[in-house]
Design an enzyme around this catalytic site. Structure first.
Site, PDB file in Angstrom:
ATOM      1  N   HIS A 171      -6.728  -3.973 -21.852  1.00 26.84           N
ATOM      2  CA  HIS A 171      -6.695  -5.370 -21.841  1.00 26.84           C
ATOM      3  C   HIS A 171      -5.276  -5.432 -21.155  1.00 26.84           C
ATOM      4  O   HIS A 171      -4.404  -6.527 -21.179  1.00 26.84           O
ATOM      5  CB  HIS A 171      -6.552  -5.889 -23.139  1.00 26.84           C
ATOM      6  CG  HIS A 171      -7.707  -5.727 -24.203  1.00 26.84           C
ATOM      7  ND1 HIS A 171      -8.769  -6.735 -24.133  1.00 26.84           N
ATOM      8  CD2 HIS A 171      -8.182  -4.827 -24.802  1.00 26.84           C
ATOM      9  CE1 HIS A 171      -9.528  -6.211 -24.874  1.00 26.84           C
ATOM     10  NE2 HIS A 171      -9.476  -5.287 -25.321  1.00 26.84           N
ATOM     11  N   SER A 301       7.062  -6.130   4.444  1.00 25.66           N
ATOM     12  CA  SER A 301       7.531  -7.549   4.594  1.00 25.66           C
ATOM     13  C   SER A 301       8.357  -7.675   6.041  1.00 25.66           C
ATOM     14  O   SER A 301       9.120  -6.894   6.377  1.00 25.66           O
ATOM     15  CB  SER A 301       8.479  -7.783   3.566  1.00 25.66           C
ATOM     16  OG  SER A 301       9.012  -9.026   3.802  1.00 25.66           O
ATOM     17  N   LYS A 307      10.549  -3.070   1.894  1.00 28.92           N
ATOM     18  CA  LYS A 307       9.464  -3.262   0.807  1.00 28.92           C
ATOM     19  C   LYS A 307       8.152  -2.393   1.529  1.00 28.92           C
ATOM     20  O   LYS A 307       8.038  -2.592   2.772  1.00 28.92           O
ATOM     21  CB  LYS A 307       9.144  -4.705   0.896  1.00 28.92           C
ATOM     22  CG  LYS A 307       8.155  -5.224  -0.167  1.00 28.92           C
ATOM     23  CD  LYS A 307       8.165  -6.766  -0.276  1.00 28.92           C
ATOM     24  CE  LYS A 307       7.176  -7.367  -1.356  1.00 28.92           C
ATOM     25  NZ  LYS A 307       5.718  -6.803  -1.078  1.00 28.92           N
ATOM     26  N   GLU A 314      -5.275  -2.759  -0.798  1.00 34.85           N
ATOM     27  CA  GLU A 314      -5.866  -4.170  -0.458  1.00 34.85           C
ATOM     28  C   GLU A 314      -6.965  -4.211   0.616  1.00 34.85           C
ATOM     29  O   GLU A 314      -7.854  -5.149   0.397  1.00 34.85           O
ATOM     30  CB  GLU A 314      -4.595  -4.863   0.373  1.00 34.85           C
ATOM     31  CG  GLU A 314      -3.393  -4.993  -0.822  1.00 34.85           C
ATOM     32  CD  GLU A 314      -2.148  -5.573  -0.232  1.00 34.85           C
ATOM     33  OE1 GLU A 314      -2.037  -5.734   1.077  1.00 34.85           O
ATOM     34  OE2 GLU A 314      -1.244  -5.963  -0.863  1.00 34.85           O
TER      35      GLU A 314
END
Length: 446
Positions: A171, A301, A307, A314
């Site tokens: 969960h 980024s 980053k 993805e």
């Protein structure tokens, strides 16, 4: 080599279809074109063997079809994939191109697109046969090897991380400890089972309706034609191609392709779960979960220095969404058979072959650019393993569920360490240390 625009090989039926279907600008998949060529070549040779077609003419037709099968004339197949639902337009396109090539070789003895190139065939059995064989071939030679390589990569990481303990999660909440190796072993099994599902669907895909001609009755074809063509195709391709269990079942529906698409959808679902897990475990590096390091492939980024984003997970998630969407369209198309023919075959062909290609490419990229380079963040895993209050589950056999729950609630409320609170509730150090062996706990040996 390809034919230039002023050497157009197709004829009137193709021209009409191009004019009639200005829909997507996307032609039928090249793999289907190539298998149309293979079928036409094998058919010409078999018809010559059966004494139905002049040997010289058959040889010229077969030679032309072989060139189509090799991809030499892909630019001569301009008809939109969203065309007449039986694929008649593309079958006629193939007949015209092959007839033109065969005639170029001997203009005094022209090849006829219907009487010769299409002998013993109908669009209704040839086009779906080409789609089945394209899917069978691409799944066998591209998708399954890619899945096997990805499984091996996950299995290697499972072995590498077998002793790295971390917090389990259910969960999305802290749960009892597991090892990073156990999680990667689960991913390997998902991919292994995915390949097994694909293999289970392929024997049905390998049953082609060739020989049924227009409605499954086999009108206008020699009784030995289909078996001989299948034998040639199997020998040439190395694929196991078989007769249908029933010619009317094979002619009237595309259930086998729907079944294969369902297996591909399950792969997409598995890839979604795996990619999400990898992205979450690699999140951070300081404010996220931070249990693994994903390979750094590019800047994440244009404004935030340093980053790095989980770009391969993805991509995987986007492909999975596309495959699931493709399956939805295939499911609807598969339900549209009426009586002796399904007339949504081009749509099924387009989506099914796209899904196979996308999943194969994604499996390769996921292996090479992500999984192979994953490293365990040992401090991050140790931190999560020692921080999960669910580890108190191991105290249940010693002090009971209710008392263990009180300890967890107090530790969570106060922010104190579980050990400190447990001592306060009367758990002695020896009992605590024996129960809270995290590696033993992850193996289920409480």
């Amino acid at each position: 080599m390809s034919v230039s625009a002023n050497q157009q090989l197709w004829g009137g039926e193709t021209t009409k279809a191009v004019a009639n279907f200005p829909i997507s600008g996307e032609p039928i998949p090249a793999a289907v074109i190539h298998w149309l060529g293979r079928i036409k070549g094998a058919a010409a040779r078999v018809n010559a063997e059966l004494g139905l077609l002049d040997a010289g003419l058959a040889q010229r037709i077969a030679a032309a079809a072989d060139r189509v099968a090799a991809g030499e004339f892909d630019d001569q197949f301009p008809i939109d994939v969203f065309q007449t639902g039986s694929g008649t337009s593309s079958n006629m396109n193939a007949n015209e191109v092959i007839a033109a090539l065969a005639t170029q070789a001997d203009a005094e003895h022209p090849a006829h697109r219907n009487d010769h190139v299409n002998m013993g065939q109908s669009s209704n059995d040839v086009f779906p046969s080409a789609v089945h064989l394209a899917a069978l071939s691409e799944a066998t030679t591209e998708l399954l090897p890619a899945l096997e390589a990805l499984e091996a990569s996950f299995a290697a990481k499972a072995l590498e991380f077998h002793d790295v303990v971390k917090s389990g999660r259910t969960h999305l909440m802290d749960a009892v400890p597991v090892t990073l190796g156990q999680e990667f072993s689960g991913y390997a099994a998902q991919v292994r089972l995915a390949a097994r599902r694909v293999r289970a669907a392929l024997p049905q895909v390998a049953q082609i309706p060739l020989g049924g001609t227009a409605t499954g009755t086999g009108l206008n074809t020699h009784p030995e034609f289909a078996a001989r063509v299948r034998a040639r195709l199997s020998a040439d391709s190395g694929l196991s191609i078989s007769a249908p269990e029933d010619p009317f079942e094979a002619q009237g529906n595309r259930d086998a392709l729907v079944e294969l698409s369902g297996a591909l959808k399950v792969i997409a679902v598995s890839f979604t779960k795996i990619a999400n897990d990898l992205a979450l475990m690699g999140s951070g590096p300081r404010a996220g979960i931070g249990e693994i390091f994903l390979p750094e492939l590019q800047k994440g980024s244009s404004i935030m220095p340093g980053k790095v984003n989980p770009v391969i997970p993805e991509v995987t998630l986007q492909v999975a969404a596309q495959v699931i969407g493709n399956d939805g369209a295939i499911t609807i198309a598969g339900s549209q058979g009426n009586f002796e023919l399904n007339v949504r075959v081009p749509l099924i062909a387009r989506n099914l072959l796209e899904s196979i290609a996308l999943l194969a490419a994604t499996a390769r990229v996921l292996k090479q650019k992500c999984v192979d380079g994953i490293e365990a963040n040992l401090p991050g895993c140790e931190r999560s393993a020692e921080s999960t209050l669910a580890a108190a589950t191991a105290l249940n056999p010693h002090i009971g569920y209710d008392k263990a729950a009180e300890i967890v609630k107090e530790a969570a409320h106060s922010g104190r360490m579980l050990r400190e609170v447990a001592y306060e509730y009367g758990v002695d150090e020896q009992t605590y240390n024996a129960a809270m062996d995290l590696r033993r706990m992850a193996q289920g040996n409480l």
